[in-house]
Design an enzyme around this catalytic site. Sequence first.
Site, PDB file in Angstrom:
ATOM      1  N   SER A  74       1.404 -10.361   0.268  1.00 32.43           N
ATOM      2  CA  SER A  74      -0.319 -10.190   0.976  1.00 32.43           C
ATOM      3  C   SER A  74      -0.494 -10.894   0.229  1.00 32.43           C
ATOM      4  O   SER A  74      -0.633 -12.054  -1.037  1.00 32.43           O
ATOM      5  CB  SER A  74      -0.650  -8.859  -0.340  1.00 32.43           C
ATOM      6  OG  SER A  74      -1.630  -8.719  -0.821  1.00 32.43           O
ATOM      7  N   TYR A 119       1.549  -3.387  -7.328  1.00 33.72           N
ATOM      8  CA  TYR A 119       1.765  -3.742  -6.171  1.00 33.72           C
ATOM      9  C   TYR A 119       1.372  -5.662  -5.894  1.00 33.72           C
ATOM     10  O   TYR A 119       2.004  -6.466  -5.590  1.00 33.72           O
ATOM     11  CB  TYR A 119       0.443  -3.697  -5.594  1.00 33.72           C
ATOM     12  CG  TYR A 119       0.089  -3.465  -4.141  1.00 33.72           C
ATOM     13  CD1 TYR A 119       0.254  -2.905  -3.188  1.00 33.72           C
ATOM     14  CD2 TYR A 119      -1.329  -4.969  -4.151  1.00 33.72           C
ATOM     15  CE1 TYR A 119       0.224  -3.484  -1.375  1.00 33.72           C
ATOM     16  CE2 TYR A 119      -1.027  -5.129  -2.217  1.00 33.72           C
ATOM     17  CZ  TYR A 119      -0.306  -4.219  -1.555  1.00 33.72           C
ATOM     18  OH  TYR A 119      -0.375  -4.414  -0.614  1.00 33.72           O
TER      19      TYR A 119
END
Length: 256
Positions: A142, A155
């Site tokens: 990401s 995350y």
Amino acid sequence: MGRLDGKVAIITGGASGIGRASALLFAREGARVTLADVERAGGEEVAAMITEKGGDATFVPCDVTSPRDTARLARAAVERYQAIDVLFNNAGIAGVGSTEETDEALWDQVMAVNVKGIFLMTKAVAPYMIQRRRGVIINMASSIAFVGLARRVSYAASKGAVMAMTLSMAVDFAKHDIRVNAICPGTIHTPFVDRYLQESYADPAEGLAEISRRQLMGRLGSAEDVAHAALYVASDEAAFMTGAPLIIDGGLSGTK
Ligand SMILES: NC(=O)c1ccc[n+]([C@@H]2O[C@H](COP(=O)([O-])OP(=O)(O)OC[C@H]3O[C@@H](n4cnc5c(N)ncnc54)[C@H](O)[C@@H]3O)[C@@H](O)[C@H]2O)c1
């Protein structure tokens, strides 16, 4: 001619969002696709959509945190298609919360799915690729691996780990002619982001407007935007690309 003609692909998290869009696109470009997910209904639906259009797809239920499931999935793909050319390690979950807000259980769950899941899935598939001296592994990282965003501590840690793991795998697998790369999307409008908006904003529509404003392009990405990037990395067009992040973030990393 499709860009993945003759290739066999496994896509984890194929029941929804980016995995679903990638499965549909890879199949359209000629790949035979094994979709894996914990969500049976969605996975079976995507496989049916592909076969209805004359493609070849199978859904295999699989929790990527289970070594039994990942080994069974790799075997199922090889039994059906005799090879695995592309492994797209896409399955992932969000962890919303700052350090103070994140409990240990959420931390462990996010790391288990997003990091250990990629390790286990790759461990299960690698022997089949090594045997044939060919293969492409795409790990879903990401842009959060490179950009600080609020309230995403678990995350962010997981995607930073995916990025570092990708670099290490690229070195280990190079001698087997296996390429390993990471895809780094910015904010992509999938059910994943809809859940984040519901959890994080009193008014999800206002939240959507706010996170769209932080993009240079003023909009969120689509699952198809990312699927096209994955298609490039999976294809022979990317034959000289390994150990690299491909950032598709609408300008997130260049702004604010
Ligand atoms: N949407 C974004 O903004 C964005 C941005 C960057 C990276 N990503 C990453 O892209 C990937 C796909 O995200 P998405 O937006 O399509 O989300 P999504 O929630 O729409 O799809 C994720 C899929 O993964 C599956 N999954 C979850 N846990 C699993 C497990 N243990 N085993 C097997 N499958 C499992 C889910 O059932 C779901 O079908 C994730 O790794 C996510 O972190 C998403």
